[in-house]
Design a protein around this motif. Structure first.
Motif, short mmCIF file in Angstrom:
data_model
loop_
_atom_site.label_atom_id
_atom_site.label_comp_id
_atom_site.label_asym_id
_atom_site.label_seq_id
_atom_site.Cartn_x
_atom_site.Cartn_y
_atom_site.Cartn_z
N ALA A 153 0.91 -1.21 -0.07
CA ALA A 153 0.00 0.06 0.06
C ALA A 153 0.79 1.12 -0.03
CB ALA A 153 -0.80 0.09 1.13
N LEU A 154 1.89 1.00 0.94
CA LEU A 154 2.71 2.66 0.95
C LEU A 154 3.39 2.65 -0.57
CD1 LEU A 154 4.27 4.46 2.63
CD2 LEU A 154 6.11 2.80 3.01
N ARG A 155 4.01 1.54 -1.12
CA ARG A 155 4.48 1.63 -2.39
C ARG A 155 3.45 2.26 -3.37
NH1 ARG A 155 7.41 -2.78 -0.84
NH2 ARG A 155 5.74 -4.24 -1.95
N THR A 156 2.30 1.58 -3.51
CA THR A 156 1.23 2.05 -4.40
C THR A 156 0.84 3.57 -4.20
OG1 THR A 156 0.54 -0.50 -4.40
CG2 THR A 156 -0.99 1.42 -5.39
N LEU A 157 0.58 3.90 -3.06
CA LEU A 157 0.23 5.36 -2.85
C LEU A 157 1.39 6.20 -3.27
CD1 LEU A 157 -0.92 5.65 0.99
CD2 LEU A 157 -2.15 6.21 -1.24
N HIS A 158 2.63 5.93 -3.13
CA HIS A 158 3.56 7.01 -3.79
C HIS A 158 3.55 7.14 -5.02
CE1 HIS A 158 6.15 8.69 -0.27
NE2 HIS A 158 5.56 7.54 0.30
N GLU A 159 3.49 5.69 -5.74
CA GLU A 159 3.79 5.62 -7.12
C GLU A 159 2.41 6.25 -8.01
OE1 GLU A 159 4.01 1.71 -8.02
OE2 GLU A 159 6.05 1.32 -7.13
N LEU A 160 1.11 6.21 -7.10
CA LEU A 160 0.04 6.65 -7.80
C LEU A 160 -0.21 8.01 -7.24
CD1 LEU A 160 -2.56 3.55 -7.72
CD2 LEU A 160 -0.81 4.57 -9.76
N VAL A 161 -0.07 8.49 -6.16
CA VAL A 161 -0.76 9.75 -5.62
C VAL A 161 0.42 10.56 -5.24
CG1 VAL A 161 -2.08 10.81 -4.14
CG2 VAL A 161 -2.82 8.49 -5.15
N LEU A 162 1.39 10.26 -4.20
CA LEU A 162 1.93 10.84 -3.43
C LEU A 162 3.16 11.68 -4.56
CD1 LEU A 162 2.12 9.05 -0.16
CD2 LEU A 162 0.70 10.94 -0.84
N ALA A 163 3.48 10.90 -5.39
CA ALA A 163 4.58 11.34 -6.19
C ALA A 163 4.28 12.57 -7.03
CB ALA A 163 5.40 9.94 -7.07
N ARG A 164 2.96 12.52 -7.20
CA ARG A 164 2.21 13.44 -8.17
C ARG A 164 1.59 14.69 -7.44
NH1 ARG A 164 -0.13 8.71 -11.58
NH2 ARG A 164 2.07 8.15 -12.61
N LYS A 165 1.20 14.46 -6.20
CA LYS A 165 0.47 15.59 -5.54
C LYS A 165 1.07 15.50 -3.90
CE LYS A 165 -4.27 16.66 -4.86
NZ LYS A 165 -4.09 18.22 -4.94
N PRO A 166 2.13 16.52 -3.99
CA PRO A 166 2.70 16.57 -2.65
C PRO A 166 1.67 16.97 -1.59
CG PRO A 166 3.76 17.72 -4.23
CD PRO A 166 2.47 17.24 -4.79
N ASP A 167 0.50 17.64 -1.72
CA ASP A 167 -0.33 18.04 -0.78
C ASP A 167 -1.42 17.25 -0.84
OD1 ASP A 167 -1.48 18.78 -3.32
OD2 ASP A 167 -2.24 20.58 -2.68
N ALA A 168 -1.47 15.99 -0.90
CA ALA A 168 -2.42 15.32 -0.98
C ALA A 168 -3.01 14.84 0.31
CB ALA A 168 -2.19 13.64 -1.54
N ARG A 169 -4.46 14.81 0.47
CA ARG A 169 -4.94 14.27 1.56
C ARG A 169 -5.51 12.91 1.66
NH1 ARG A 169 -6.91 18.55 4.69
NH2 ARG A 169 -8.20 16.81 5.91
N LEU A 170 -5.27 12.05 2.71
CA LEU A 170 -5.37 10.73 2.76
C LEU A 170 -6.47 10.04 3.49
CD1 LEU A 170 -1.54 9.78 2.58
CD2 LEU A 170 -3.19 10.23 0.66
N ALA A 171 -7.03 9.21 3.41
CA ALA A 171 -7.69 8.41 4.29
C ALA A 171 -7.81 7.01 4.26
CB ALA A 171 -9.38 8.98 3.49
N VAL A 172 -8.00 6.54 5.39
CA VAL A 172 -7.63 5.03 5.52
C VAL A 172 -8.74 4.38 6.35
CG1 VAL A 172 -6.41 3.52 6.94
CG2 VAL A 172 -5.23 5.27 5.70
N LEU A 173 -9.55 3.43 5.95
CA LEU A 173 -10.49 2.80 6.54
C LEU A 173 -10.00 1.60 7.22
CD1 LEU A 173 -13.65 3.13 4.14
CD2 LEU A 173 -12.89 4.62 6.00
N GLY A 174 -10.09 1.42 8.55
CA GLY A 174 -9.57 0.07 8.92
C GLY A 174 -8.36 0.15 9.69
N LEU A 175 -8.37 0.12 11.01
CA LEU A 175 -7.02 0.15 12.03
C LEU A 175 -6.79 -1.45 12.46
CD1 LEU A 175 -7.71 3.39 13.67
CD2 LEU A 175 -6.12 3.07 11.71
N ALA A 176 -7.77 -2.17 12.72
CA ALA A 176 -7.68 -3.43 13.16
C ALA A 176 -6.56 -4.16 12.25
CB ALA A 176 -9.02 -4.13 13.91
N TYR A 177 -5.91 -5.37 12.69
CA TYR A 177 -5.03 -6.14 11.99
C TYR A 177 -5.92 -6.91 11.03
CZ TYR A 177 -4.46 -11.09 13.05
OH TYR A 177 -4.63 -12.31 13.22
#
Lengths: 422, 308
Positions: free
Chosen positions: A290-314
């Motif tokens: 997920a970290l790699r995919t987020l960087h490749e798809l979003v964070l590398a292109r949008k430095p001010d991105a807002r993120l959401a995560v659903l689910g914290l439990a393992y």
């Protein structure tokens, strides 16, 4: 001894609690013992410290023959006493057995000499034999708890694997209890039983590692692992119930503990553990999907991105966050504002300097440039992809557990990223 | 992965770059100065690490609260003699650090330390070099690690490119030089080998981050994107008008064992989440513009003032 032996479980953590409630459903008089009076008081009130499907209802249905106590003297009435605390593990997968040893001593001191004492907690090979003592009946039984399916596993086991001093004989009280579950009994020597538990987990890890390795290749070459896995399951040599769903590496601690145990023993006895080390490395690699995919798809292109995560439990249906892939991801998203939602785990569990807890899943995704669904809670499956698309600012949704329907997500215009699909 | 002593950037008292006269060292010093970190660049003129008593000479230039970046190398170390030369340079530095231990040490190593079949390469991949150059860096890493007890970071860049690159090894710099002379860009085989290339400025920016965070551990300086030499040649050729010709030539020997090298840069995401590498195509175009304008980094007829 009455017509049915009286059973006790010592250690009212996840394993002991679920096992005792499951055992009570077979009609045996049951005692749940824990040294913590406050925990016992909560259990007496029906307030359970773990989340498992059907657990609360099953306890309520069997309260007439199930009691809880923090008084060890009450163990003297019991014919079979299981020692069942969860054994904590460290970050390296090592077990801390000190709590288990203390509880074992307490139980041995407070049970009748003819009582059968069974270690149910997960222990390394050699543990049970090293603790045998004259005049006592100490056994080991493999636990097969699965978080989120603990009650099902406790009431409908596939088999019982029991380590016995002679590798063959089970005492009548223990045999009577286990036979009530209607599954095969497999007595064996202690070391075999202890290693059976580890072997089961190594086989599961092997399957998962194969799925993860090939799923990653699918993502690069245009294949879809969800089309491949059913074909494999129809092969009898692989099996319909094999663990072939790709995931985010190993989590929860128990599988990692067994791998660490094999590596430690291989170092001690000079056997080859290269394969096991490869499992560990593969798990670490996949955990960061997920970290790699987020960087490749979003964070590398949008430095001010807002993120959401659903689910914290393992995983779903549990409050446990130990080794949670979600928290592992969130830990490395510090530069970006984050909104989270989990049905059970509070936002304060998220290791992030700028995290906001949302009251619902849809509230969490409002205005997000990217969403990661990191725990497959059943309620997330009910989310409407169109509603998600309407609430988000961006379109990227990482869905490693296939919570959303891929076709509906695509129709909603989401860039829906799954494990094992190009 | 790196562990940071400072979660938020803290400017070191002084950063010293040993080997500041070189292509990489010069770029690092420039970036350090740009970050307003008090800096000292040490070149061979200041302390020749191969001369007798060089340890003392270097120690005389150091202060105990310095953060030191060690870049000096005869690179690539193509043979045993060059390996030994580089090790003597390391030995001299270690003598200096024993006399004046730095507060923080950063060693600029190389991805040549990894085994050829490690793919995708991570910071935990087996260190098993197949070249004398890789062997040299492994040896120096171990020398520093065993003799220097303070916070120690190792940066392992992959193939570096930049406007001031003095080398002409197979890759973008050589391709550009050939094209500039009007000669065809020669590719071995089909030029199908894929490699990661990192801009020297990105290496320098990573060093600055490591300095500011007091980081220790290992980090690869790699972009995570492997590009074939054929594609690199096409990018470089396209910068010339008319585009330079690309010529496929038979390999001088068998196809290399290391056909492709991919890196997994997850550790970079974790160490410096908001760090962004320059894409190779963008970087090569920028380098072309800089070379055309004569804006070279300190090495090689630079218009940028060389460090003191």
């Amino acid at each position: 001894m009455s017509s049915k032996p009286k059973i006790a479980y010592a250690g009212m953590t996840h394993l002991g609690l679920c096992s005792s409630v499951g055992g009570s459903s077979k009609g045996f008089p049951m005692l749940g013992f824990d040294t913590d009076p406050a925990l016992v008081a909560r259990l007496e009130q029906g307030k359970l410290p773990v989340v498992e499907p059907d657990l609360d209802d099953m306890l309520a249905a069997n309260r007439d023959h199930m009691a809880f106590t923090s008084d060890p003297a009450r163990l003297r009435d019991c014919d079979v006493v299981y020692i069942a605390p969860d054994v904590p593990t460290d970050d390296m997968g090592g077990s801390d057995l000190s709590g288990l040893d203390s509880l074992l001593e307490l139980v041995l001191a407070n049970t009748r000499p003819d009582a059968v004492v069974v270690v149910l907690s997960q222990v390394p090979p050699g543990y049970t034999r090293a603790r045998q003592r004259q005049g006592r009946q100490l056994y080991y039984q493999v636990e097969t708890l699965v978080f989120g399916r603990a009650v099902e596993r406790a009431t409908q086991p596939e088999r019982f694997i029991v380590g016995a001093p002679d590798g063959v004989t089970l005492p009548p009280a223990l045999r009577a209890y286990l036979e009530a579950f209607g599954c095969p009994l497999l007595p064996m020597r202690f070391e075999s039983a202890e290693l059976t538990k580890i072997s089961i987990n190594c086989c599961l890890v092997a399957s998962v590692t194969v799925a993860n390795t090939l799923a990653e290749l699918c993502e690069r070459i245009g294949a879809d692992w969800s089309e491949i896995a059913p074909a494999l399951k129809l092969d009898k040599r692989i099996g319909a119930y094999s663990y072939l769903s790709p995931g985010l590496g190993l989590a929860g601690g128990n599988l990692e503990r067994d791998l660490a145990t094999v590596i430690r023993f291989s170092e001690e006895y000079g056997t080859d553990a290269g394969l096991i080390k490869a499992f560990v490395a593969s798990s670490k690699h996949r955990k960061d999907w997920a970290l790699r995919t987020l960087h490749e798809l979003v964070l590398a292109r949008k430095p001010d991105a807002r993120l959401a995560v659903l689910g914290l439990a393992y995983k779903e249906n549990t409050h446990s966050v130990k080794n949670s892939p979600s928290l592992a991801l969130i830990r490395h998203l510090a530069p970006w504002p984050l909104t989270v939602f989990d049905p059970v785990v509070p936002a304060s569990a998220a290791p992030h300097p700028n995290v906001t807890g949302a009251p619902s899943a849809l509230d969490a995704v409002k205005g997000a440039d990217a969403l990661a669904i990191m725990t497959p809670w059943p309620e997330f499956k009910k989310l409407d992809p169109a509603a998600i698309a309407g609430a988000m600012a961006g379109k990227t949704v990482l869905d490693p557990y296939r919570v959303l329907d891929p076709a509906k997500a695509k129709a909603a215009g989401l860039d829906h990223r799954l494990l094992g699909v190009a | 992965m790196l562990a940071h002593a400072h979660e938020k950037p803290v400017i070191p008292k002084r950063a010293v770059v040993i080997g500041a006269g070189g292509f990489v060292g010069g770029a690092i010093l420039k970036e350090i100065q740009k970050a307003n970190i008090p800096a000292l660049g040490i070149t061979r003129k200041d302390a020749d690490l191969l001369s007798a008593g060089s340890g003392e000479a270097l120690a005389a230039l150091l202060k105990p609260d310095d953060a030191v970046v060690f870049v000096s190398a005869i690179a690539p170390a193509k043979n045993a003699a060059q390996v030994m030369t580089n090790l003597r340079m390391g030995e001299a530095a270690i003598a200096a650090f024993a006399a004046v231990p730095p507060a923080h040490l950063i060693y600029i190593s190389s991805d040549a330390v990894y085994a050829d079949d490690a793919t995708p390469v991570t910071e935990r991949s087996p260190v098993a070099p197949s070249t004398t150059h890789g062997l040299m860096h492994v040896a120096r890493e171990l020398m520093f690690r065993s003799e220097y007890k303070g916070p120690f970071a190792i940066l392992r860049p992959t193939l570096i490119y930049g406007a001031g690159d003095p080398h002409s090894g197979y890759g973008p710099n050589r391709f550009r030089k050939l094209a500039a002379k009007g000669e065809p860009i020669g590719l071995f085989g089909e030029g199908e080998e894929k490699r990661d290339h990192v801009a020297v400025e990105d290496v320098a920016r990573l060093v600055v981050r490591i300095l500011l965070h007091g980081s220790s551990g290992v980090l690869n300086a790699v972009t995570g994107v492997a590009t074939s030499f054929h594609d690199i040649a096409r990018i470089v050729a396209g910068e010339f008008g008319p585009p330079a010709r690309i010529e496929l030539v038979p390999r001088p020997g068998p196809r290399p064992h290391l056909l492709h090298r991919f890196f997994d840069i997850t550790d970079a995401y974790k160490s410096f989440p908001d760090f962004k590498y320059e894409a190779l195509a963008t970087g090569l175009k920028r380098v072309h513009r800089e070379v055309q304008a004569g804006l070279l980094t300190p090495r090689g007829n630079s218009r940028i003032p060389a460090p003191d």
